[in-house]
Design a protein around this motif. Structure first.
Motif, PDB file in Angstrom:
ATOM      1  N   MET A 171      -1.941 -26.055  18.797  1.00 52.34           N
ATOM      2  CA  MET A 171      -0.174 -26.503  19.345  1.00 52.34           C
ATOM      3  C   MET A 171      -0.013 -27.406  17.965  1.00 52.34           C
ATOM      4  O   MET A 171      -0.421 -27.143  17.285  1.00 52.34           O
ATOM      5  CB  MET A 171      -0.284 -28.033  20.586  1.00 52.34           C
ATOM      6  CG  MET A 171       0.153 -28.905  21.016  1.00 52.34           C
ATOM      7  SD  MET A 171       0.682 -30.554  20.630  1.00 52.34           S
ATOM      8  CE  MET A 171      -0.353 -31.164  19.856  1.00 52.34           C
ATOM      9  N   PRO A 172       2.092 -26.754  18.025  1.00 50.49           N
ATOM     10  CA  PRO A 172       2.451 -26.985  16.622  1.00 50.49           C
ATOM     11  C   PRO A 172       3.420 -28.213  17.019  1.00 50.49           C
ATOM     12  O   PRO A 172       3.253 -28.997  17.712  1.00 50.49           O
ATOM     13  CB  PRO A 172       3.526 -26.025  17.243  1.00 50.49           C
ATOM     14  CG  PRO A 172       3.686 -25.364  18.513  1.00 50.49           C
ATOM     15  CD  PRO A 172       2.119 -26.598  19.151  1.00 50.49           C
ATOM     16  N   VAL A 173       2.683 -28.690  15.666  1.00 47.39           N
ATOM     17  CA  VAL A 173       3.160 -30.151  15.374  1.00 47.39           C
ATOM     18  C   VAL A 173       4.813 -30.457  15.480  1.00 47.39           C
ATOM     19  O   VAL A 173       5.010 -31.793  16.495  1.00 47.39           O
ATOM     20  CB  VAL A 173       3.086 -30.267  13.884  1.00 47.39           C
ATOM     21  CG1 VAL A 173       3.643 -31.099  13.428  1.00 47.39           C
ATOM     22  CG2 VAL A 173       1.095 -30.479  13.375  1.00 47.39           C
ATOM     23  N   ILE A 174       5.403 -29.181  15.024  1.00 48.10           N
ATOM     24  CA  ILE A 174       6.986 -29.072  15.349  1.00 48.10           C
ATOM     25  C   ILE A 174       7.432 -27.742  16.050  1.00 48.10           C
ATOM     26  O   ILE A 174       7.139 -27.192  15.826  1.00 48.10           O
ATOM     27  CB  ILE A 174       8.013 -29.338  14.416  1.00 48.10           C
ATOM     28  CG1 ILE A 174       7.443 -30.648  13.305  1.00 48.10           C
ATOM     29  CG2 ILE A 174       9.536 -28.932  14.279  1.00 48.10           C
ATOM     30  CD1 ILE A 174       8.317 -30.558  11.974  1.00 48.10           C
ATOM     31  N   HIS A 175       8.099 -28.043  17.059  1.00 44.57           N
ATOM     32  CA  HIS A 175       8.225 -26.808  18.005  1.00 44.57           C
ATOM     33  C   HIS A 175      10.292 -27.097  18.587  1.00 44.57           C
ATOM     34  O   HIS A 175      10.522 -27.768  18.928  1.00 44.57           O
ATOM     35  CB  HIS A 175       7.546 -26.814  19.162  1.00 44.57           C
ATOM     36  CG  HIS A 175       7.863 -26.071  20.101  1.00 44.57           C
ATOM     37  ND1 HIS A 175       7.947 -24.578  20.025  1.00 44.57           N
ATOM     38  CD2 HIS A 175       9.034 -26.234  21.347  1.00 44.57           C
ATOM     39  CE1 HIS A 175       8.406 -23.968  21.117  1.00 44.57           C
ATOM     40  NE2 HIS A 175       9.388 -24.700  21.490  1.00 44.57           N
ATOM     41  N   ALA A 176      10.556 -26.151  17.672  1.00 47.54           N
ATOM     42  CA  ALA A 176      12.362 -26.426  17.474  1.00 47.54           C
ATOM     43  C   ALA A 176      12.553 -24.943  18.495  1.00 47.54           C
ATOM     44  O   ALA A 176      12.853 -23.932  17.744  1.00 47.54           O
ATOM     45  CB  ALA A 176      13.153 -26.869  16.920  1.00 47.54           C
ATOM     46  N   ARG A 177      13.560 -25.270  19.895  1.00 48.20           N
ATOM     47  CA  ARG A 177      14.401 -24.142  19.861  1.00 48.20           C
ATOM     48  C   ARG A 177      15.586 -24.179  20.015  1.00 48.20           C
ATOM     49  O   ARG A 177      16.437 -25.491  21.105  1.00 48.20           O
ATOM     50  CB  ARG A 177      13.745 -23.601  20.978  1.00 48.20           C
ATOM     51  CG  ARG A 177      12.524 -22.749  21.510  1.00 48.20           C
ATOM     52  CD  ARG A 177      12.084 -21.081  20.764  1.00 48.20           C
ATOM     53  NE  ARG A 177      10.840 -20.858  20.174  1.00 48.20           N
ATOM     54  CZ  ARG A 177      10.184 -21.448  19.353  1.00 48.20           C
ATOM     55  NH1 ARG A 177      10.527 -22.313  17.906  1.00 48.20           N
ATOM     56  NH2 ARG A 177       8.889 -20.980  19.243  1.00 48.20           N
ATOM     57  N   ALA A 178      16.896 -23.957  19.422  1.00 50.62           N
ATOM     58  CA  ALA A 178      17.785 -23.609  19.726  1.00 50.62           C
ATOM     59  C   ALA A 178      18.308 -25.328  19.448  1.00 50.62           C
ATOM     60  O   ALA A 178      19.377 -25.677  20.635  1.00 50.62           O
ATOM     61  CB  ALA A 178      18.942 -23.642  21.019  1.00 50.62           C
ATOM     62  N   LEU A 179      17.566 -26.135  18.732  1.00 49.82           N
ATOM     63  CA  LEU A 179      18.154 -27.118  18.347  1.00 49.82           C
ATOM     64  C   LEU A 179      19.667 -27.381  17.759  1.00 49.82           C
ATOM     65  O   LEU A 179      19.839 -27.192  16.885  1.00 49.82           O
ATOM     66  CB  LEU A 179      16.984 -27.884  17.462  1.00 49.82           C
ATOM     67  CG  LEU A 179      16.342 -29.239  16.981  1.00 49.82           C
ATOM     68  CD1 LEU A 179      16.592 -30.202  18.206  1.00 49.82           C
ATOM     69  CD2 LEU A 179      15.812 -29.113  15.924  1.00 49.82           C
ATOM     70  N   THR A 180      20.264 -28.303  18.301  1.00 46.22           N
ATOM     71  CA  THR A 180      21.442 -28.345  17.648  1.00 46.22           C
ATOM     72  C   THR A 180      22.143 -29.972  18.165  1.00 46.22           C
ATOM     73  O   THR A 180      21.692 -30.706  18.419  1.00 46.22           O
ATOM     74  CB  THR A 180      22.507 -27.832  19.110  1.00 46.22           C
ATOM     75  OG1 THR A 180      21.881 -26.353  19.493  1.00 46.22           O
ATOM     76  CG2 THR A 180      23.827 -27.980  18.957  1.00 46.22           C
ATOM     77  N   LYS A 181      22.852 -30.200  16.626  1.00 46.86           N
ATOM     78  CA  LYS A 181      23.252 -31.497  16.291  1.00 46.86           C
ATOM     79  C   LYS A 181      24.958 -31.765  16.803  1.00 46.86           C
ATOM     80  O   LYS A 181      25.066 -30.974  14.896  1.00 46.86           O
ATOM     81  CB  LYS A 181      22.172 -32.611  15.516  1.00 46.86           C
ATOM     82  CG  LYS A 181      23.144 -33.817  15.425  1.00 46.86           C
ATOM     83  CD  LYS A 181      22.936 -34.539  16.736  1.00 46.86           C
ATOM     84  CE  LYS A 181      23.841 -35.944  16.524  1.00 46.86           C
ATOM     85  NZ  LYS A 181      23.889 -36.930  17.746  1.00 46.86           N
ATOM     86  N   ALA A 182      25.671 -31.971  17.271  1.00 50.87           N
ATOM     87  CA  ALA A 182      27.060 -31.697  17.308  1.00 50.87           C
ATOM     88  C   ALA A 182      27.938 -33.237  16.713  1.00 50.87           C
ATOM     89  O   ALA A 182      27.271 -33.991  17.634  1.00 50.87           O
ATOM     90  CB  ALA A 182      27.450 -30.728  18.520  1.00 50.87           C
TER      91      ALA A 182
ATOM     92  N   LEU B  68      12.489 -22.999  14.984  1.00 51.61           N
ATOM     93  CA  LEU B  68      10.943 -23.567  13.957  1.00 51.61           C
ATOM     94  C   LEU B  68       9.919 -24.301  14.968  1.00 51.61           C
ATOM     95  O   LEU B  68      10.506 -24.008  15.958  1.00 51.61           O
ATOM     96  CB  LEU B  68      11.513 -25.027  13.124  1.00 51.61           C
ATOM     97  CG  LEU B  68      12.057 -25.385  12.354  1.00 51.61           C
ATOM     98  CD1 LEU B  68      12.479 -26.976  12.291  1.00 51.61           C
ATOM     99  CD2 LEU B  68      12.029 -24.701  11.220  1.00 51.61           C
ATOM    100  N   ASP B  69       9.085 -23.415  13.955  1.00 53.39           N
ATOM    101  CA  ASP B  69       7.441 -24.296  14.481  1.00 53.39           C
ATOM    102  C   ASP B  69       6.646 -24.465  13.199  1.00 53.39           C
ATOM    103  O   ASP B  69       6.991 -23.357  12.264  1.00 53.39           O
ATOM    104  CB  ASP B  69       6.821 -22.537  15.050  1.00 53.39           C
ATOM    105  CG  ASP B  69       7.252 -22.702  16.623  1.00 53.39           C
ATOM    106  OD1 ASP B  69       6.398 -23.634  17.628  1.00 53.39           O
ATOM    107  OD2 ASP B  69       8.320 -21.589  16.767  1.00 53.39           O
ATOM    108  N   VAL B  70       5.871 -25.238  13.337  1.00 54.82           N
ATOM    109  CA  VAL B  70       5.493 -25.858  12.011  1.00 54.82           C
ATOM    110  C   VAL B  70       3.622 -26.420  12.894  1.00 54.82           C
ATOM    111  O   VAL B  70       3.490 -27.178  13.517  1.00 54.82           O
ATOM    112  CB  VAL B  70       5.293 -26.659  11.151  1.00 54.82           C
ATOM    113  CG1 VAL B  70       4.725 -27.631  10.644  1.00 54.82           C
ATOM    114  CG2 VAL B  70       7.379 -26.946  11.315  1.00 54.82           C
ATOM    115  N   SER B  71       2.679 -25.387  12.143  1.00 57.24           N
ATOM    116  CA  SER B  71       1.429 -25.408  12.396  1.00 57.24           C
ATOM    117  C   SER B  71       1.348 -26.851  11.539  1.00 57.24           C
ATOM    118  O   SER B  71       1.566 -27.113  10.747  1.00 57.24           O
ATOM    119  CB  SER B  71       0.895 -24.459  12.644  1.00 57.24           C
ATOM    120  OG  SER B  71       1.355 -23.307  12.348  1.00 57.24           O
ATOM    121  N   PRO B  72      -0.208 -27.320  12.083  1.00 51.10           N
ATOM    122  CA  PRO B  72      -0.474 -28.426  11.402  1.00 51.10           C
ATOM    123  C   PRO B  72      -1.570 -28.201  10.426  1.00 51.10           C
ATOM    124  O   PRO B  72      -1.821 -27.061  10.656  1.00 51.10           O
ATOM    125  CB  PRO B  72      -2.094 -28.438  12.982  1.00 51.10           C
ATOM    126  CG  PRO B  72      -1.859 -28.269  14.406  1.00 51.10           C
ATOM    127  CD  PRO B  72      -0.867 -27.076  13.621  1.00 51.10           C
ATOM    128  N   GLY B  73      -1.456 -28.931   9.429  1.00 51.54           N
ATOM    129  CA  GLY B  73      -1.881 -28.396   8.235  1.00 51.54           C
ATOM    130  C   GLY B  73      -0.985 -27.717   7.045  1.00 51.54           C
ATOM    131  O   GLY B  73      -1.078 -27.426   5.938  1.00 51.54           O
TER     132      GLY B  73
END
Lengths: 262, 311
Positions: B1-12, B28-33
């Motif tokens: 399981m990725p530590v961070i998983h983001a798809r089409a993440l948007t801040k307006a 974004l996908d960031v894996s453990p370690g």
């Protein structure tokens, strides 16, 4: 309302630790000012008043009349201090709230913690000040519990109101001094503190009616020496203070949360 | 399981003319370690992204899962497992070093007996043992930063977020900090950091994204990015601010690509020394000349058309 007391307590614990650094100032400020009023007005002006109206005000010596008002004022002023400074510091000065918000705490819990810690200071100030009044013979020993309770209650309620007010301050330019000069001082002077509110012209009496200090003073005089107060008036004063405090806390929690998630 | 998983993440953010996209749909996908960097100029959307990852800023749209949880619904639970080093230290300068660590640990609900040994370890780790009872206001900028890092580790986080960790520090303090972060990397903590220092990204990040105007414009390891977006070597020549523009057309045919900056000319090439000789042979004597290996700075310049030094 969610139950978040343990987390708020941890915020209060931090605030108390910070307050401890300021203990000298807190004691001097919390007691110095009111004692000056007690001696100069209570005893000085009191001698003049008592000499001119042998039956006293409300049938009691001036000092006895004045004491519940000074006690409530001390409670309200210490709450003002202990809510506004930490809130400005947390949002604007050292921004500790930003650091807190990165932990598992919520904005609402931070708001509750600030008010809880301010409560500790209000209780401390009120208890010590009551003792000073007692030493000066301004209150009877039997008034300790009711007077301390009602003054503390007024202080906490004012603290809730100030919590919401300060949470909106984006730029501290003069906020603290404006509050002191335009809110706290007029409230102190026009809330029937030094003379019955009814002696003011009707056009100025409204300041007393909206002033939490006046409501706290009315309740205090009633509890202290049995000043006349109709039950409905006592109820209104109590309800007014409660609404101010609870409304302030609920709004303050939301404002803290909103500001820390922007 | 990725530590961070983001798809089409948007801040307006709302603005006078409708809305401004601070983050414009990133994946974004960031894996453990992993140690992962977000690189970009000021205003590129790095800090906004970090705050959404840190569960202190609500996203406008898109998917986001931190440690497998949705930050808009489980913020406090997620934050209990995060360590955050914000851009500003946000320390209580009136309290001592130790008191700052203690109160911060208490916010997470840790007991004093749990915290006592933990604080000793952290003071050793950030080399502030001899400052433990000093008030924070007496500390240097580098020490405050180290204390903020120690503070972020007090809850033994599985994900550490560092927003511009060395901005404003002197070179020596930066190197001490890098050394500490490098050690943390070795222990297996997942590191995510934003920076606008290329050397920092090269030192600390196994993988990074380059952000520009709220978007991700490139992704890869520092070496991959350099290979993909730059030549192997770079010749930097200075002829003086006026003459750079005059000389530029006469350098045609030298290197793969030429870039004019306000103070210097950059020539991207595989054969730096030979190209420099060619410039001199054509009768142009630079005031200063340097042949160096390509860096992330060059990648950034290529991708965004701007030099980070201009910021």
């Amino acid at each position: 309302m969610s139950i978040s007391a343990p987390a708020s307590l941890r915020v209060a614990e931090y605030r108390l630790r910070n307050m401890w650094r300021w203990r000298g100032g807190i004691i001097a400020f919390g007691l110095g000012n009111p004692i000056l009023y007690l001696v100069s007005i209570g005893i000085g002006v009191g001698a003049l008043v008592d000499a001119n109206s042998p039956s006293g005000i409300d049938g009691v010596p001036y000092l006895v009349f004045l004491a519940p008002a000074l006690l409530a004022a001390a409670a309200i002023q210490s709450a003002q201090d202990e809510v506004s400074f930490p809130t400005l510091a947390g949002f604007l000065w050292n921004k500790v709230f930003i650091g807190m918000r990165a932990t598992s705490l919520t904005g609402g819990q931070i708001a509750e913690g600030v008010l809880l810690a301010a409560t500790v200071r209000v209780v401390f100030t009120t208890v010590v000040y009551w003792l000073v009044l007692w030493v000066f013979g301004a209150v009877d020993a039997g008034t300790a519990l009711p007077l301390v309770l009602v003054s503390t209650f007024a202080g906490i309620c004012w603290g809730g109101f100030v919590l919401a007010l300060t949470a909106r301050v984006k730029d501290d330019g003069g906020y603290i001094s404006i509050m002191w000069r335009l809110v706290i001082m007029p409230m102190f002077l026009f809330s029937g503190t030094f003379y019955p509110l009814s002696t003011l012209p009707l056009a100025l009496q409204w300041i007393g009616w909206i002033s939490p200090l006046w409501h706290a003073t009315e309740l205090g005089r009633w509890l202290s020496y049995g000043a006349p107060l109709a039950p409905w008036q006592a109820l209104v004063s109590f309800a007014y203070l409660t609404a101010l405090g609870l409304g302030g806390l609920l709004l303050g929690r939301r404002l803290f949360e909103g500001r820390l998630t922007q | 399981m990725p530590v961070i998983h983001a798809r089409a993440l948007t801040k307006a953010y709302p603005s006078a003319s409708g809305e401004v996209l601070a983050v414009a749909g990133i994946d974004l996908d960031v894996s453990p370690g992993e140690s992962f960097g977000i690189l970009g100029a000021n205003g590129a959307g790095k800090s906004t992204t970090m705050r959404m990852i840190g569960a202190t800023l609500q996203r406008t749209s898109g998917e986001l899962a931190i440690l497998g949880r949705d930050p808009s619904r489980e913020g406090p639970v997620i934050r209990a497992h995060l360590g955050v080093v914000p851009q500003q230290d946000t320390l209580d300068t009136e309290l001592t070093v130790r008191e700052n660590l203690l109160t911060y640990g208490r916010y997470f609900g840790l007991s004093r007996s749990q915290l006592r040994p933990r604080i000793e370890e952290l003071l050793d780790f950030v080399q502030l043992q001899d400052k433990r009872d000093e008030r924070v206001e007496a500390l240097s900028g580098g020490m405050k930063r180290r204390l903020t890092i120690a503070r972020s580790l007090v809850n033994d986080p599985s994900l550490l977020l560092l927003d511009e960790p060395t901005t404003g520090l002197d070179p020596q303090a930066r190197h001490i900090l890098w050394d500490r972060l490098y050690q943390l990397r070795e222990t297996g903590v997942t590191l995510v950091l934003t920076t606008h220092y290329m050397d920092e990204a090269e030192q600390l990040c196994e993988r990074l994204v380059v952000m520009d105007a709220g978007r991700i414009v490139a992704e890869g390891s520092p070496a991959e990015l350099i290979r993909q977006y730059s030549s192997r070597e770079v010749v930097e020549v200075r002829f003086g601010a006026q003459r750079n523009t005059e000389v530029l057309p006469q350098l045609q045919g030298i290197g793969d690509r030429v870039e004019l900056l306000p103070d210097r000319i950059l020539i991207y090439t595989a054969t730096g020394e030979a190209d420099l000789q060619e410039i001199v042979a054509r009768g142009h004597m630079p005031i200063t000349a340097l042949v160096r290996r390509a860096s992330l700075e060059d990648v950034f310049l290529r991708l965004t058309g701007r030099s980070l030094a201009d910021e």
